[in-house]
Design a protein around this motif. Structure first.
Motif, short mmCIF file in Angstrom:
data_model
loop_
_atom_site.label_atom_id
_atom_site.label_comp_id
_atom_site.label_asym_id
_atom_site.label_seq_id
_atom_site.Cartn_x
_atom_site.Cartn_y
_atom_site.Cartn_z
N LEU A 51 12.30 -88.32 15.33
CA LEU A 51 11.45 -89.32 15.94
C LEU A 51 10.07 -88.71 16.19
O LEU A 51 9.04 -89.27 15.89
CB LEU A 51 12.08 -89.72 17.27
CG LEU A 51 11.79 -91.04 17.92
CD1 LEU A 51 12.03 -92.16 16.94
CD2 LEU A 51 12.69 -91.20 19.14
N LEU A 52 10.13 -87.50 16.74
CA LEU A 52 8.90 -86.80 17.12
C LEU A 52 8.98 -85.38 16.58
O LEU A 52 10.01 -84.73 16.68
CB LEU A 52 8.79 -86.75 18.64
CG LEU A 52 7.61 -85.98 19.21
CD1 LEU A 52 6.34 -86.80 19.13
CD2 LEU A 52 7.88 -85.59 20.65
N SER A 53 7.89 -84.94 16.03
CA SER A 53 7.88 -83.56 15.56
C SER A 53 6.52 -82.95 15.82
O SER A 53 5.48 -83.51 15.47
CB SER A 53 8.26 -83.57 14.07
OG SER A 53 7.45 -82.70 13.35
N ILE A 54 6.53 -81.82 16.48
CA ILE A 54 5.28 -81.16 16.85
C ILE A 54 5.22 -79.83 16.13
O ILE A 54 6.19 -79.08 16.13
CB ILE A 54 5.26 -80.88 18.36
CG1 ILE A 54 5.37 -82.19 19.11
CG2 ILE A 54 3.99 -80.17 18.76
CD1 ILE A 54 5.33 -81.98 20.59
N LYS A 55 4.08 -79.57 15.52
CA LYS A 55 3.96 -78.31 14.79
C LYS A 55 2.79 -77.49 15.32
O LYS A 55 1.65 -77.89 15.20
CB LYS A 55 3.76 -78.58 13.29
CG LYS A 55 4.96 -79.26 12.66
CD LYS A 55 4.80 -79.39 11.15
CE LYS A 55 5.89 -80.27 10.58
NZ LYS A 55 5.43 -81.65 10.31
N ASN A 56 3.14 -76.38 15.93
CA ASN A 56 2.13 -75.38 16.31
C ASN A 56 0.93 -75.92 17.07
O ASN A 56 -0.20 -75.59 16.74
CB ASN A 56 1.60 -74.68 15.05
CG ASN A 56 2.61 -73.69 14.54
OD1 ASN A 56 3.20 -72.95 15.33
ND2 ASN A 56 2.84 -73.72 13.24
N ILE A 57 1.16 -76.76 18.06
CA ILE A 57 -0.03 -77.27 18.72
C ILE A 57 -0.58 -76.31 19.76
O ILE A 57 0.12 -75.47 20.33
CB ILE A 57 0.16 -78.65 19.39
CG1 ILE A 57 1.24 -78.59 20.45
CG2 ILE A 57 0.38 -79.73 18.39
CD1 ILE A 57 1.10 -79.71 21.45
N GLY B 270 -2.91 -77.66 15.32
CA GLY B 270 -1.56 -78.16 15.13
C GLY B 270 -1.51 -79.66 14.93
O GLY B 270 -2.55 -80.32 14.82
N GLN B 271 -0.30 -80.17 14.90
CA GLN B 271 -0.12 -81.55 14.51
C GLN B 271 1.03 -82.19 15.27
O GLN B 271 2.08 -81.59 15.45
CB GLN B 271 0.19 -81.56 13.02
CG GLN B 271 0.13 -82.91 12.39
CD GLN B 271 -0.01 -82.76 10.88
OE1 GLN B 271 -0.95 -82.14 10.38
NE2 GLN B 271 0.94 -83.32 10.16
N ILE B 272 0.81 -83.41 15.75
CA ILE B 272 1.88 -84.15 16.41
C ILE B 272 2.22 -85.35 15.53
O ILE B 272 1.34 -86.15 15.22
CB ILE B 272 1.43 -84.63 17.80
CG1 ILE B 272 1.07 -83.44 18.67
CG2 ILE B 272 2.53 -85.45 18.45
CD1 ILE B 272 0.45 -83.82 20.00
N GLU B 273 3.47 -85.42 15.13
CA GLU B 273 3.89 -86.55 14.31
C GLU B 273 4.89 -87.39 15.06
O GLU B 273 5.88 -86.89 15.57
CB GLU B 273 4.54 -86.06 13.01
CG GLU B 273 3.55 -85.76 11.91
CD GLU B 273 4.27 -85.27 10.66
OE1 GLU B 273 5.38 -85.76 10.38
OE2 GLU B 273 3.72 -84.38 9.99
N TYR B 274 4.60 -88.69 15.14
CA TYR B 274 5.54 -89.62 15.76
C TYR B 274 5.87 -90.69 14.73
O TYR B 274 4.96 -91.27 14.13
CB TYR B 274 4.91 -90.24 17.01
CG TYR B 274 5.73 -91.34 17.62
CD1 TYR B 274 6.96 -91.08 18.21
CD2 TYR B 274 5.27 -92.65 17.60
CE1 TYR B 274 7.72 -92.09 18.76
CE2 TYR B 274 6.01 -93.67 18.15
CZ TYR B 274 7.24 -93.38 18.73
OH TYR B 274 7.99 -94.41 19.27
#
Lengths: 293, 247
Positions: free
Chosen positions: B6-12, B67-71
């Protein structure tokens, strides 16, 4: 005795005129927790714009609509270039911003339309007439009717409509309002627009009475004691505060004035407000700070 | 974890006022239908991480510097909070943040406006919330500011649920509450996950309680993730304890 009542009723009606100005403050205070120092300039700006359009022979209704549109544009500009940058800053920062705004709006109004005094005739006959043996001013009655309807409409707006409840939420806690998905920018635009409209109505009525001129922006000083007595967060409070101020300053002038050399109606409201501050700092209808222990 | 989180956060990396580094190298995932917790002591960066996801960090002069936040598979680094709420991602703030001068019911209503529902739909949603928190129905006319801490937490969670979310970011739900109330709140979270498909990312200091209701946990320490795993794994490794006590 009938003289007493005549002074009392005259004072009450005059007080409603103060209420009109105070309502503009309450609107913005309720929606952003900020005392909007620029309200007076908005009253001046709208009245000046309206009169200038009239003088350029626009019909009454068109001038009214155009002025309203201009006030909406002004609200948009204020939201876009001032408020949006200051989301979640402390109230005093926002207050200072409105202080700056008031100078800009005043300057803008006068550089656009000039600084001379304009007469404004709303076409309401101001000859006093007699009701139950009391002489009343027709103009004051009209102003009261306008103020009364504004209060009813705005109270319904704040308590029954979704936008109104959301506005109160924003005033309470802007961050939480953002968190539940309230669009702050849209709401601020709405409330400054509505405050502009109320400013226009106040500007027209006051302008018709005093002439449209720079000193119109000083009328707001009389709104301060009204707000302190009625409470900053209550539209009903504006009306009650206005009535109290209007009635007490006229009665004081007539019945206490002679002992103090007269002219006391100019400062009496402020003394009254100070006494209220000592006893009831939130005003008669204001929301009290909630502190849990 | 499942293939499409649902949610994935990469290196923020989040920076406040352009200079204050709050968190860095945070990566985490929340799968659909799960409760994920973010554990750590005071000041470890839990709230900042949640606010970065919900977009509230921008309102506090913070920015996501890296970084990147993906929802739902979409990058949302710069999304405004109200857009995210509309897409089903809502945050419950630390310290509850009820609208004190609004009644309990008005508080709940403010959460429901986002989809511009009809009056009937809004009332149905309200009844749902009163179903989860029967206690709120009894006090619905009181000003939220005068209710108890537990009730306020319920108002805050109920208000967020009014928007019919897919993912709720819950910041310190146990703060200042009696153990029994905390238990009650986590039971409701579990119920929502099991029966209503709502996922949760819960930031908690109270690791003992959180872990009992958690599918997967991340341990935060000084603004970075120091450990992660299933609740069982976290309980067994000493990392969590060490992060609280320092080493």
């Amino acid at each position: 005795m009938s003289f007493f009542f005549e002074v009392l009723v005259g004072g009450l009606l005059a007080g409603v005129m103060y209420s009109l100005v105070a309502i503009g403050f309450v609107l913005i205070y309720k929606a952003s927790g900020v005392f909007n120092f620029a309200q007076g300039s908005m009253v001046l700006f709208s009245a000046l714009t309206f009169v200038s359009l009239l003088e350029r022979s626009y019909p009454f209704w068109l001038a009214f609509v155009l002025t309203l549109l201009i006030m909406l544009v002004l609200a948009w500009v204020i939201e876009r270039w001032v408020l949006r940058k200051l989301v979640n800053r402390s109230p005093i920062t926002l207050f200072m911003a409105t202080l700056g705004l008031s100078y800009i709006i005043e300057g803008l109004a006068q550089s656009l339309w000039g600084a001379q005094v304009h007469g404004l005739d709303l076409g309401i006959n101001d000859e006093p007439f007699e009701v139950l043996g009391l002489l009343l001013s027709q103009f004051d009655l009209f102003a009261s009717a306008v103020a009364g309807s504004l209060v009813i409409i705005l109270s319904l707006f704040f308590n029954k409509t979704r936008t109104g409840i959301a506005l109160r939420a924003v005033a309470d806690d802007p961050l939480a309002a953002l968190a539940v998905g309230i669009n702050l920018q849209r709401l601020w635009l709405i409330v400054w627009g509505v405050a502009g409209f109320v400013g226009l109505v106040a500007g027209l009525l006051w302008g018709a009475r005093l002439g449209v001129q720079f000193s119109l922006s000083l009328v707001v000083l009389k709104a301060l004691p009204v707000l302190i007595i009625g409470g900053f967060t209550s539209i009903t409070g504006c009306i009650v505060g206005g009535l109290i101020i209007g009635a007490s300053e006229k009665l004081a002038e007539i019945f206490i004035g002679p002992y103090l050399g007269g002219g006391i109606e100019n400062w009496f409201p402020y003394v009254l407000a100070m006494l209220f501050l000592l006893v009831r700092p939130a005003g008669l209808f204001g929301e009290r700070q909630i502190e849990r222990v | 974890m499942s293939a499409t989180p649902l949610l994935s956060i990469k290196n923020i990396e989040v920076i406040y006022e352009q200079v204050i580094l709050a968190v860095k190298n945070i990566s985490l995932e929340v799968a659909a239908n799960s409760v994920v917790s973010l554990l750590g002591a005071n000041g470890s960066g839990k709230s900042t991480t949640l606010k970065a996801i919900s977009g509230l960090v921008h309102a506090q002069r913070g920015e996501i510097a890296d970084g990147q936040i993906e929802y739902l598979g979409e990058v949302v680094n710069h999304s405004a909070p109200h857009r995210l709420v509309k897409q089903g991602l809502v945050q419950v703030l630390e310290g509850r943040h009820c609208f004190q001068h609004l009644s309990v019911e008005e508080n709940l209503l403010t959460g429901g406006y986002i989809h511009r529902p009809s009056k009937a739909k809004l009332n149905a949603q309200l009844d749902n919330i009163y179903g989860y928190f029967p206690r709120l129905k009894k006090i619905r006319k009181s000003l939220a500011g005068y209710t108890s801490g537990g009730e306020q937490q319920m108002v805050a969670i109920g208000r967020a649920l009014m928007s019919d979310p897919k993912l709720v970011l819950l910041d310190e739900p146990s703060m200042g509450l009696a153990p029994q109330i905390v238990e009650e709140i986590f039971e409701i979270i579990k119920n929502l996950r099991d029966n209503h498909g709502v996922s949760f990312l819960v930031a908690e200091q109270n690791a003992a309680v959180a872990l009992r209701y958690t599918d997967y946990a991340y341990v935060l320490e000084n603004g970075t993730i120091s450990d992660e795993g299933t609740a069982q794994k976290i309980n067994q490794s000493g990392e969590l304890l060490a992060s609280y006590l320092g080493r």
